[in-house]
Structures are given as structure tokens and as C-alpha cells.
Design an enzyme around this catalytic site. Structure first.
Site, PDB file in Angstrom:
ATOM      1  N   LYS A  67       0.878  -1.179   0.000  1.00  0.00           N
ATOM      2  CA  LYS A  67       0.000   0.000   0.000  1.00  0.00           C
ATOM      3  C   LYS A  67       0.906   1.216   0.000  1.00  0.00           C
ATOM      4  CE  LYS A  67      -2.371   1.803   3.598  1.00  0.00           C
ATOM      5  NZ  LYS A  67      -3.485   2.050   4.540  1.00  0.00           N
ATOM      6  N   ARG A 110     -10.343  -1.659   7.195  1.00  0.00           N
ATOM      7  CA  ARG A 110      -9.435  -2.659   7.786  1.00  0.00           C
ATOM      8  C   ARG A 110      -9.012  -2.247   9.198  1.00  0.00           C
ATOM      9  NH1 ARG A 110      -4.576   0.039   9.163  1.00  0.00           N
ATOM     10  NH2 ARG A 110      -2.946  -0.168   7.584  1.00  0.00           N
ATOM     11  N   HIS A 137     -12.083  11.164  11.129  1.00  0.00           N
ATOM     12  CA  HIS A 137     -12.531  10.389   9.972  1.00  0.00           C
ATOM     13  C   HIS A 137     -12.774   8.914  10.317  1.00  0.00           C
ATOM     14  CE1 HIS A 137     -12.917   9.258   5.804  1.00  0.00           C
ATOM     15  NE2 HIS A 137     -11.966   8.361   5.960  1.00  0.00           N
ATOM     16  N   GLN A 138     -11.894   8.337  11.125  1.00  0.00           N
ATOM     17  CA  GLN A 138     -11.986   6.887  11.402  1.00  0.00           C
ATOM     18  C   GLN A 138     -13.069   6.520  12.406  1.00  0.00           C
ATOM     19  OE1 GLN A 138      -9.927   4.829   9.739  1.00  0.00           O
ATOM     20  NE2 GLN A 138      -8.743   6.506   8.852  1.00  0.00           N
ATOM     21  N   SER A 199      -5.307  11.435  17.199  1.00  0.00           N
ATOM     22  CA  SER A 199      -3.910  11.687  16.794  1.00  0.00           C
ATOM     23  C   SER A 199      -3.125  12.290  17.960  1.00  0.00           C
ATOM     24  CB  SER A 199      -3.872  12.674  15.628  1.00  0.00           C
ATOM     25  OG  SER A 199      -4.798  12.323  14.655  1.00  0.00           O
ATOM     26  N   MET A 219      -6.306   2.462  18.861  1.00  0.00           N
ATOM     27  CA  MET A 219      -6.117   2.388  17.412  1.00  0.00           C
ATOM     28  C   MET A 219      -5.411   3.608  16.818  1.00  0.00           C
ATOM     29  SD  MET A 219      -7.468  -0.533  17.145  1.00  0.00           S
ATOM     30  CE  MET A 219      -7.229  -0.717  15.400  1.00  0.00           C
ATOM     31  N   THR A 221      -2.551   5.304  17.844  1.00  0.00           N
ATOM     32  CA  THR A 221      -1.094   5.451  17.942  1.00  0.00           C
ATOM     33  C   THR A 221      -0.399   4.551  16.925  1.00  0.00           C
ATOM     34  OG1 THR A 221      -1.244   6.125  20.227  1.00  0.00           O
ATOM     35  CG2 THR A 221       0.872   5.257  19.523  1.00  0.00           C
ATOM     36  N   ASP A 222       0.103   5.189  15.860  1.00  0.00           N
ATOM     37  CA  ASP A 222       0.749   4.440  14.780  1.00  0.00           C
ATOM     38  C   ASP A 222       2.063   5.099  14.366  1.00  0.00           C
ATOM     39  OD1 ASP A 222      -0.265   6.721  13.678  1.00  0.00           O
ATOM     40  OD2 ASP A 222      -1.426   5.751  12.100  1.00  0.00           O
TER      41      ASP A 222
HETATM   42  P1  NAD Z   1      -8.585  12.817  12.012  1.00  0.00           P
HETATM   43  O1  NAD Z   1      -7.538  13.822  11.741  1.00  0.00           O
HETATM   44  O2  NAD Z   1      -9.771  12.755  11.124  1.00  0.00           O
HETATM   45  O3  NAD Z   1      -9.109  12.971  13.524  1.00  0.00           O
HETATM   46  C1  NAD Z   1      -8.194  13.128  14.586  1.00  0.00           C
HETATM   47  C2  NAD Z   1      -8.900  12.927  15.913  1.00  0.00           C
HETATM   48  O4  NAD Z   1      -7.916  13.033  16.950  1.00  0.00           O
HETATM   49  C3  NAD Z   1      -9.967  13.979  16.221  1.00  0.00           C
HETATM   50  O5  NAD Z   1     -11.019  13.371  16.945  1.00  0.00           O
HETATM   51  C4  NAD Z   1      -9.203  14.965  17.130  1.00  0.00           C
HETATM   52  O6  NAD Z   1     -10.062  15.671  18.004  1.00  0.00           O
HETATM   53  C5  NAD Z   1      -8.345  13.999  17.911  1.00  0.00           C
HETATM   54  N1  NAD Z   1      -7.155  14.600  18.514  1.00  0.00           N
HETATM   55  C6  NAD Z   1      -6.093  15.137  17.866  1.00  0.00           C
HETATM   56  N2  NAD Z   1      -5.192  15.588  18.768  1.00  0.00           N
HETATM   57  C7  NAD Z   1      -5.702  15.337  19.996  1.00  0.00           C
HETATM   58  C8  NAD Z   1      -5.248  15.567  21.319  1.00  0.00           C
HETATM   59  N3  NAD Z   1      -4.071  16.137  21.561  1.00  0.00           N
HETATM   60  N4  NAD Z   1      -6.035  15.178  22.347  1.00  0.00           N
HETATM   61  C9  NAD Z   1      -7.219  14.581  22.112  1.00  0.00           C
HETATM   62  N5  NAD Z   1      -7.713  14.333  20.881  1.00  0.00           N
HETATM   63  C10 NAD Z   1      -6.957  14.707  19.833  1.00  0.00           C
HETATM   64  O7  NAD Z   1      -7.840  11.407  12.043  1.00  0.00           O
HETATM   65  P2  NAD Z   1      -8.418   9.958  11.741  1.00  0.00           P
HETATM   66  O8  NAD Z   1      -8.300   9.673  10.285  1.00  0.00           O
HETATM   67  O9  NAD Z   1      -9.728   9.767  12.419  1.00  0.00           O
HETATM   68  O10 NAD Z   1      -7.294   9.065  12.448  1.00  0.00           O
HETATM   69  C11 NAD Z   1      -7.144   9.096  13.852  1.00  0.00           C
HETATM   70  C12 NAD Z   1      -5.820   8.465  14.215  1.00  0.00           C
HETATM   71  O11 NAD Z   1      -5.807   7.099  13.818  1.00  0.00           O
HETATM   72  C13 NAD Z   1      -4.609   9.105  13.520  1.00  0.00           C
HETATM   73  O12 NAD Z   1      -3.597   9.256  14.491  1.00  0.00           O
HETATM   74  C14 NAD Z   1      -4.196   8.105  12.476  1.00  0.00           C
HETATM   75  O13 NAD Z   1      -2.826   8.172  12.196  1.00  0.00           O
HETATM   76  C15 NAD Z   1      -4.580   6.808  13.171  1.00  0.00           C
HETATM   77  N6  NAD Z   1      -4.813   5.684  12.271  1.00  0.00           N
HETATM   78  C16 NAD Z   1      -4.395   4.472  12.704  1.00  0.00           C
HETATM   79  C17 NAD Z   1      -4.595   3.363  11.906  1.00  0.00           C
HETATM   80  C18 NAD Z   1      -4.174   2.015  12.407  1.00  0.00           C
HETATM   81  O14 NAD Z   1      -4.189   1.047  11.643  1.00  0.00           O
HETATM   82  N7  NAD Z   1      -3.856   1.878  13.653  1.00  0.00           N
HETATM   83  C19 NAD Z   1      -5.215   3.496  10.652  1.00  0.00           C
HETATM   84  C20 NAD Z   1      -5.677   4.750  10.264  1.00  0.00           C
HETATM   85  C21 NAD Z   1      -5.475   5.849  11.086  1.00  0.00           C
END
Ligand code: NAD
Length: 321
Positions: A67, A110, A137-138, A199, A219, A221-222
């Protein structure tokens, strides 16, 4: 070569398909039949973009590929999603390109499926209250996938900006689940299962806020230095993960391990539970924690499944290559 464009994936891939693909690949990883290759992630010095690729090979299902994509912060202003990804699958016998698949929706499906698989195997059977931390978004994908795994009666959620919880409230409503925006103290005190999907670089949930018997799917923390829960909570919990090597370097476990509160050997691949080689939850009082770091093999598993579905339904575009 088969092309499966982003726009047709929503009509092809169900949450059940994603769940089955992720459960199978976690099991193959734990049997030593599937392996992730080193991840590449670089700032490219253009458009503020972070670009990289995740790749691997699942010998059990002959899924080989990568990917590729990353984060383009200027995309929203162009009406595009900031996170962009594409999956390329190769024929494991010949190395020829087998398929090109849109990776954006698949990434959300996924990731949510990984949390759902952890809940299916580790959460208490009598879990009734689902807690969600985060509203990006997730988050709604997580809610929908996890809510199907136990007879949940309601959802409690927290986000740094509570007004952004509206999308999550709609997702809960669609599933017939009452939804409430709550404080972190209430969320920890009431939820049987907690998904964290933010994030954040600082702990949001502390150890004392989480009651015995809770299952957490962490989920968000990546990446190095990200953190969603206090390391003392990780230390108290029985910890499971998609891949131990990632958990200790870029996952939620990185901090507890660096502080000497958890050893690498204490962290169990979720696939071992799926395969019946580890009993999983030991008691109703135990806190279980799934450190979902996100591995390339997950992307290959769902992409391969969506190619099969596109072929079965006559929706695959064949391209001479
Ligand atoms: P997004 O940018 O759409 O949303 C971010 C979220 O984090 C929001 O709810 C925001 O309010 C919150 N946030 C940011 N900083 C914060 C802080 N200091 N304290 C509290 N809340 C905080 O992101 P997303 O697409 O929903 O992804 C969320 C996280 O999941 C990202 O860190 C992304 O890298 C991670 N992610 C992990 C996987 C995995 O396989 N583990 C896959 C996709 C995304």
C-alpha cells in the site's frame, strides 16, 4: 491486471468481509505464514506531504503487494481527502502485477475490522456500553464495526471538541444505539469496551479512569511519540497487538516498554488468540488492551478480498499490462 477504483469499493466490501479478511491475516501472521516488510515513510519536501509504503507477503493466502500513499495536508482545500492511498497486488508465483485497488475506504474498513476482531476475541461477553474516544474520519467506522461484536445497549463518547461528535451520534443512531457525549471520567466509569482513535501525543485516558474488566482497542497510535493512554494503564493491562515489533516501536506500547513497565515478551499477537494458542482474556476482572498499530498485510488482505468480489460481480476492469 485488474483495476478496482475507489468509487466502487463501498458497494463491494462489507464489514463482515473486512472482519473475515483481517481475522485470517492476523492468524496467518501468528502462525509465521505472513510477514510485513520494513515500512518506508518520508517527508518528500513537496506539498508538505508525508509519503510511504507498507508491504508484505501472506503465504497462506498468496497475497503479495504494497500500500502506497500518505498524507497531503493541502488536499482538503482541493476537495480531496488528506490521506491518500493505493494498493498494488502482485502474482506471488510470477511477480506480475495482479491488481490496482483504491486504498482510502479500505484503510478505514481494515482499521475498524482490527478493533472489531480484538473485541470479538477479548471483550467480556456481557459488554453493554461502548465508549469511543475521538471523532475524526476513522471514528464512525470504528463505532459501526465494534458495535456489531457484542450486544451493546448504548454508546458514550468523548472528543476534544465535543461539537464534532455529531457524525458519531448519527452513526450510533443508524444502528439504533442511544448516544451520549460524556466526560472522560464518565466514559471510563461506564464503558465495557473503549476504542481510542485520535492523533494525540499525550495520554488522554489515565489508569484510574478505567474500571476492571474493560477491553480497550487503542487504534490511534501508529507513529513514534503518539500516545492515547497512560503507560501505567498499558502496564496494568494484558496487552495484545497486531504485530509486536510495531507495538514496541510505533504503537501504544512504545512508552510502557521504554519506561520498563512492560516487556516485549509480555505482548501477545492477537493471532495467537485467534489460533487458539493463547487463552486471551483470563478473567472477568482483567483489563485487556489491543494495540492496533496497522500493518501492511491488513491492506493486502482487504484489497485481495475486494478484487475477488469485483471479479465475482463482474465489476472488475481488466487492463492489458
Ligand atoms: P482525524 O484527523 O480525522 O481525527 C483526529 C482525531 O484526533 C480527532 O477526533 C481529534 O479531536 C483527535 N485529537 C487530535 N489531537 C488530539 C489531542 N491532543 N487530544 C485529544 N484528541 C486529539 O484522524 P483519523 O483519520 O480519524 O485518524 C485518527 C488516528 O488514527 C490518527 O492518528 C491516524 O494516524 C490513526 N490511524 C491508525 C490506523 C491504524 O491502523 N492503527 C489506521 C488509520 C489511522
Amino acid at each position: 491486471m485488474i483495476v478496482v477504483p475507489e468509487r466502487i469499493i463501498a458497494g463491494l466490501m462489507t464489514r463482515a468481509d473486512a472482519f473475515a479478511a483481517i481475522e485470517a491475516v492476523f492468524a496467518a501472521m501468528a502462525r509465521g505464514e505472513a510477514r510485513n516488510f520494513p515500512v518506508v515513510r518520508e517527508a518528500i519536501g513537496h506539498a508538505d506531504a508525508l509519503y510511504g509504503f507498507k508491504s508484505g507477503f501472506d503465504r497462506a493466502h498468496l497475497d503479495l503487494g504494497l500500500k502506497s500513499g500518505g498524507y497531503w495536508p493541502g488536499n482538503a482545500a482541493k476537495g480531496l481527502t488528506n490521506h491518500q492511498s493505493t494498493v498494488v497486488l502482485f502474482d506471488a508465483d510470477t511477480g506480475r502485477c495482479r491488481a490496482l485497488v483504491g486504498g482510502n475506504l479500505l484503510t478505514a474498513l481494515r482499521t475498524a475490522a482490527a478493533a472489531a476482531v480484538s473485541v470479538a476475541h477479548l471483550a467480556r461477553k456481557d459488554s453493554r456500553v461502548l465508549g469511543i474516544v475521538g471523532a475524526g474520519h476513522q471514528a464512525a467506522f470504528q463505532l459501526r464495526a465494534v458495535a456489531e461484536q457484542r450486544p451493546f445497549e448504548r454508546v458514550v463518547a468523548w472528543n476534544r471538541s465535543p461539537e464534532k461528535l455529531k457524525g458519531l451520534a448519527c452513526a450510533a443512531e443508524e444502528m439504533g444505539l442511544p448516544f451520549e457525549s460524556v466526560s472522560l471520567d464518565r466514559l471510563g466509569a461506564e464503558a465495557d469496551v473503549i476504542v481510542t482513535i485520535t492523533s494525540s501525543f499525550d495520554a488522554i485516558l489515565g489508569d484510574a479512569q478505567v474500571r476492571p474488566g474493560t477491553h480497550l482497542a487503542c487504534m490511534g497510535t501508529d507513529t513514534r511519540d503518539k500516545k492515547e493512554v497512560d503507560p501505567t494503564l498499558v502496564a496494568r493491562a494484558s496487552v495484545f497487538t497486531d504485530e509486536v515489533a510495531q507495538a514496541v516501536t510505533i504503537g501504544e506500547c512504545q512508552h510502557a516498554v521504554a519506561l520498563g513497565l512492560k516487556g516485549e515478551a509480555d505482548i501477545v499477537p492477537l493471532g495467537a488468540v485467534i489460533n487458539g494458542d493463547h487463552p486471551g482474556r483470563a478473567s472477568e476482572e482483567e483489563v485487556t488492551l489491543f494495540d492496533g498499530t496497522g500493518v501492511g498485510l491488513q491492506d493486502l488482505a482487504v484489497a485481495s478480498r475486494v478484487v475477488d468480489l469485483a471479479v465475482q460481480k463482474g465489476l472488475a476492469t481488466q487492463v492489458e499490462f
